[in-house]
Design a protein around this motif. Structure first.
Motif, PDB file in Angstrom:
ATOM      1  N   VAL A   8       0.851  -1.183   0.000  1.00 48.85           N
ATOM      2  CA  VAL A   8       0.000   0.000   0.000  1.00 48.85           C
ATOM      3  C   VAL A   8       0.890   1.237   0.000  1.00 48.85           C
ATOM      4  CG1 VAL A   8      -0.219   0.109   2.518  1.00 48.85           C
ATOM      5  CG2 VAL A   8      -2.009   1.082   1.088  1.00 48.85           C
ATOM      6  N   SER A   9       0.421   2.284  -0.678  1.00 49.07           N
ATOM      7  CA  SER A   9       1.116   3.563  -0.621  1.00 49.07           C
ATOM      8  C   SER A   9       0.083   4.637  -0.345  1.00 49.07           C
ATOM      9  CB  SER A   9       1.869   3.850  -1.927  1.00 49.07           C
ATOM     10  OG  SER A   9       0.971   3.998  -3.001  1.00 49.07           O
ATOM     11  N   GLY A  10       0.518   5.687   0.271  1.00 49.32           N
ATOM     12  CA  GLY A  10      -0.381   6.773   0.601  1.00 49.32           C
ATOM     13  C   GLY A  10       0.320   8.099   0.432  1.00 49.32           C
ATOM     14  N   GLY A  11      -0.457   9.112   0.217  1.00 48.28           N
ATOM     15  CA  GLY A  11       0.078  10.455   0.059  1.00 48.28           C
ATOM     16  C   GLY A  11      -1.034  11.443   0.301  1.00 48.28           C
ATOM     17  N   ALA A  12      -0.861  12.632  -0.209  1.00 44.30           N
ATOM     18  CA  ALA A  12      -1.838  13.701  -0.014  1.00 44.30           C
ATOM     19  C   ALA A  12      -3.189  13.301  -0.612  1.00 44.30           C
ATOM     20  CB  ALA A  12      -1.331  14.985  -0.656  1.00 44.30           C
ATOM     21  N   GLY A  13      -4.068  12.822   0.224  1.00 41.49           N
ATOM     22  CA  GLY A  13      -5.415  12.483  -0.218  1.00 41.49           C
ATOM     23  C   GLY A  13      -5.542  11.227  -1.046  1.00 41.49           C
ATOM     24  N   THR A  14      -4.528  10.346  -1.002  1.00 46.07           N
ATOM     25  CA  THR A  14      -4.596   9.119  -1.799  1.00 46.07           C
ATOM     26  C   THR A  14      -4.170   7.901  -0.986  1.00 46.07           C
ATOM     27  OG1 THR A  14      -2.332   9.253  -2.627  1.00 46.07           O
ATOM     28  CG2 THR A  14      -4.033  10.345  -3.931  1.00 46.07           C
ATOM     29  N   ILE A  15      -4.802   6.788  -1.289  1.00 48.86           N
ATOM     30  CA  ILE A  15      -4.413   5.479  -0.766  1.00 48.86           C
ATOM     31  C   ILE A  15      -4.470   4.535  -1.958  1.00 48.86           C
ATOM     32  CG2 ILE A  15      -5.009   3.564   0.762  1.00 48.86           C
ATOM     33  CD1 ILE A  15      -6.520   5.671   2.482  1.00 48.86           C
ATOM     34  N   THR A  16      -3.372   3.843  -2.234  1.00 48.37           N
ATOM     35  CA  THR A  16      -3.334   2.917  -3.355  1.00 48.37           C
ATOM     36  C   THR A  16      -2.821   1.569  -2.891  1.00 48.37           C
ATOM     37  OG1 THR A  16      -2.872   4.744  -4.869  1.00 48.37           O
ATOM     38  CG2 THR A  16      -2.463   2.522  -5.693  1.00 48.37           C
ATOM     39  N   VAL A  17      -3.620   0.538  -3.124  1.00 44.90           N
ATOM     40  CA  VAL A  17      -3.187  -0.830  -2.869  1.00 44.90           C
ATOM     41  C   VAL A  17      -2.623  -1.347  -4.183  1.00 44.90           C
ATOM     42  CG1 VAL A  17      -3.893  -3.167  -2.227  1.00 44.90           C
ATOM     43  CG2 VAL A  17      -4.880  -1.180  -1.037  1.00 44.90           C
ATOM     44  N   LYS A  18      -1.390  -1.827  -4.150  1.00 44.54           N
ATOM     45  CA  LYS A  18      -0.696  -2.279  -5.354  1.00 44.54           C
ATOM     46  C   LYS A  18      -0.544  -3.794  -5.320  1.00 44.54           C
ATOM     47  CE  LYS A  18       1.537   2.132  -5.824  1.00 44.54           C
ATOM     48  NZ  LYS A  18       2.745   2.882  -6.078  1.00 44.54           N
ATOM     49  N   VAL A  19      -0.969  -4.415  -6.425  1.00 44.25           N
ATOM     50  CA  VAL A  19      -0.973  -5.869  -6.528  1.00 44.25           C
ATOM     51  C   VAL A  19      -0.052  -6.285  -7.666  1.00 44.25           C
ATOM     52  CG1 VAL A  19      -2.406  -7.917  -6.866  1.00 44.25           C
ATOM     53  CG2 VAL A  19      -3.377  -5.897  -5.764  1.00 44.25           C
ATOM     54  N   PRO A  20       0.911  -7.181  -7.393  1.00 38.19           N
ATOM     55  CA  PRO A  20       1.778  -7.668  -8.475  1.00 38.19           C
ATOM     56  C   PRO A  20       0.960  -8.322  -9.583  1.00 38.19           C
ATOM     57  CG  PRO A  20       2.516  -8.484  -6.344  1.00 38.19           C
ATOM     58  CD  PRO A  20       1.217  -7.796  -6.117  1.00 38.19           C
ATOM     59  N   ALA A  21       1.394  -8.150 -10.820  1.00 39.17           N
ATOM     60  CA  ALA A  21       0.640  -8.617 -11.988  1.00 39.17           C
ATOM     61  C   ALA A  21       0.285 -10.097 -11.925  1.00 39.17           C
ATOM     62  CB  ALA A  21       1.423  -8.309 -13.262  1.00 39.17           C
ATOM     63  N   ALA A  22       1.231 -10.948 -11.563  1.00 37.89           N
ATOM     64  CA  ALA A  22       0.945 -12.388 -11.532  1.00 37.89           C
ATOM     65  C   ALA A  22      -0.162 -12.704 -10.528  1.00 37.89           C
ATOM     66  CB  ALA A  22       2.211 -13.176 -11.195  1.00 37.89           C
ATOM     67  N   LEU A  23      -0.114 -12.084  -9.369  1.00 40.03           N
ATOM     68  CA  LEU A  23      -1.133 -12.290  -8.341  1.00 40.03           C
ATOM     69  C   LEU A  23      -2.473 -11.711  -8.799  1.00 40.03           C
ATOM     70  CD1 LEU A  23      -1.662 -13.356  -5.475  1.00 40.03           C
ATOM     71  CD2 LEU A  23      -0.912 -11.134  -4.608  1.00 40.03           C
ATOM     72  N   ALA A  24      -2.443 -10.541  -9.409  1.00 47.08           N
ATOM     73  CA  ALA A  24      -3.660  -9.899  -9.912  1.00 47.08           C
ATOM     74  C   ALA A  24      -4.317 -10.759 -10.987  1.00 47.08           C
ATOM     75  CB  ALA A  24      -3.334  -8.517 -10.466  1.00 47.08           C
ATOM     76  N   ASN A  25      -3.528 -11.276 -11.902  1.00 45.57           N
ATOM     77  CA  ASN A  25      -4.073 -12.099 -12.982  1.00 45.57           C
ATOM     78  C   ASN A  25      -4.700 -13.381 -12.439  1.00 45.57           C
ATOM     79  OD1 ASN A  25      -3.266 -10.203 -14.853  1.00 45.57           O
ATOM     80  ND2 ASN A  25      -1.341 -11.236 -15.301  1.00 45.57           N
ATOM     81  N   HIS A  26      -4.046 -14.005 -11.477  1.00 44.73           N
ATOM     82  CA  HIS A  26      -4.600 -15.216 -10.873  1.00 44.73           C
ATOM     83  C   HIS A  26      -5.924 -14.901 -10.171  1.00 44.73           C
ATOM     84  CE1 HIS A  26      -4.791 -19.105  -8.885  1.00 44.73           C
ATOM     85  NE2 HIS A  26      -5.031 -18.446  -7.755  1.00 44.73           N
ATOM     86  N   TRP A  27      -5.940 -13.831  -9.393  1.00 46.09           N
ATOM     87  CA  TRP A  27      -7.121 -13.462  -8.619  1.00 46.09           C
ATOM     88  C   TRP A  27      -8.308 -13.141  -9.517  1.00 46.09           C
ATOM     89  CZ3 TRP A  27      -9.239  -8.338  -7.530  1.00 46.09           C
ATOM     90  CH2 TRP A  27     -10.222  -8.345  -6.536  1.00 46.09           C
ATOM     91  N   THR A  28      -8.077 -12.440 -10.621  1.00 43.95           N
ATOM     92  CA  THR A  28      -9.184 -12.022 -11.481  1.00 43.95           C
ATOM     93  C   THR A  28      -9.677 -13.130 -12.406  1.00 43.95           C
ATOM     94  OG1 THR A  28      -7.672 -11.104 -13.141  1.00 43.95           O
ATOM     95  CG2 THR A  28      -8.529  -9.583 -11.466  1.00 43.95           C
ATOM     96  N   THR A  29      -8.902 -14.202 -12.576  1.00 38.55           N
ATOM     97  CA  THR A  29      -9.299 -15.260 -13.515  1.00 38.55           C
ATOM     98  C   THR A  29      -9.677 -16.571 -12.838  1.00 38.55           C
ATOM     99  OG1 THR A  29      -6.997 -15.946 -13.818  1.00 38.55           O
ATOM    100  CG2 THR A  29      -7.877 -14.308 -15.374  1.00 38.55           C
ATOM    101  N   THR A  30      -9.726 -16.581 -11.501  1.00 34.37           N
ATOM    102  CA  THR A  30     -10.100 -17.790 -10.775  1.00 34.37           C
ATOM    103  C   THR A  30     -11.237 -17.472  -9.799  1.00 34.37           C
ATOM    104  OG1 THR A  30      -8.562 -17.417  -8.922  1.00 34.37           O
ATOM    105  CG2 THR A  30      -7.705 -18.613 -10.859  1.00 34.37           C
ATOM    106  N   ASP A  31     -11.672 -18.491  -9.080  1.00 32.35           N
ATOM    107  CA  ASP A  31     -12.708 -18.314  -8.065  1.00 32.35           C
ATOM    108  C   ASP A  31     -12.137 -17.825  -6.733  1.00 32.35           C
ATOM    109  OD1 ASP A  31     -14.717 -19.112  -9.766  1.00 32.35           O
ATOM    110  OD2 ASP A  31     -14.649 -21.208  -9.142  1.00 32.35           O
ATOM    111  N   GLU A  32     -10.850 -17.604  -6.683  1.00 31.12           N
ATOM    112  CA  GLU A  32     -10.238 -17.107  -5.447  1.00 31.12           C
ATOM    113  C   GLU A  32     -10.908 -15.790  -5.075  1.00 31.12           C
ATOM    114  OE1 GLU A  32      -5.893 -15.833  -3.642  1.00 31.12           O
ATOM    115  OE2 GLU A  32      -6.004 -16.980  -5.492  1.00 31.12           O
ATOM    116  N   ASN A  33     -11.393 -15.702  -3.847  1.00 31.04           N
ATOM    117  CA  ASN A  33     -12.158 -14.530  -3.435  1.00 31.04           C
ATOM    118  C   ASN A  33     -11.304 -13.386  -2.914  1.00 31.04           C
ATOM    119  OD1 ASN A  33     -14.771 -13.251  -2.960  1.00 31.04           O
ATOM    120  ND2 ASN A  33     -14.166 -13.339  -0.832  1.00 31.04           N
ATOM    121  N   GLY A  34     -10.197 -13.701  -2.237  1.00 33.27           N
ATOM    122  CA  GLY A  34      -9.477 -12.617  -1.590  1.00 33.27           C
ATOM    123  C   GLY A  34      -7.978 -12.703  -1.687  1.00 33.27           C
ATOM    124  N   LEU A  35      -7.372 -11.536  -1.525  1.00 40.25           N
ATOM    125  CA  LEU A  35      -5.923 -11.399  -1.421  1.00 40.25           C
ATOM    126  C   LEU A  35      -5.654 -10.775  -0.070  1.00 40.25           C
ATOM    127  CD1 LEU A  35      -5.268  -9.677  -4.865  1.00 40.25           C
ATOM    128  CD2 LEU A  35      -5.053 -12.109  -4.340  1.00 40.25           C
TER     129      LEU A  35
END
Length: 107
Positions: free
Chosen positions: A56-83
């Motif tokens: 996670v990164s944060g700054g002036a008025g922002t919060i961003t959760v960053k997910v590595p591509a391989a993990l993101a691709n697995h999560w979005t293409t399977t039934d896995e519910n959470g990271l």
């Protein structure tokens, strides 16, 4: 996308459409106005990055959760519910990150 804070934890819940958007574009963001100017807003986002770990990164008025591509691709293409990950943001200060699919119940 829903954002929830609890003691030492940050949770994002994405609808099916948001999971699809994240899969296609690598980013989903929400802006919450807290006042009349753009400077008085909070932007929270989920973003795909090339490598690394869930973080996670944060700054002036922002919060961003960053997910590595391989993990993101697995999560979005399977039934896995959470990271999930627990980050040490400072000495003796863990921050638990949870990203979930907020899918409709189908009975």
């Amino acid at each position: 996308m829903k954002l929830r804070f609890e003691v030492n934890s940050l949770r994002l819940r994405l609808s099916e459409a948001e999971v699809r958007q994240f899969a296609e574009t690598g980013r989903v963001a929400v802006v919450v106005s807290l006042g009349p100017t753009a400077a008085e807003s909070l932007t929270y986002a989920l973003e795909r990055v090339e490598a690394g770990e869930l973080r996670v990164s944060g700054g002036a008025g922002t919060i961003t959760v960053k997910v590595p591509a391989a993990l993101a691709n697995h999560w979005t293409t399977t039934d896995e519910n959470g990271l999930t990950a627990t980050l040490m943001v400072a000495e003796n200060q863990p921050l638990r990150i949870l990203v979930e699919k907020d899918l409709d119940c189908r009975h």
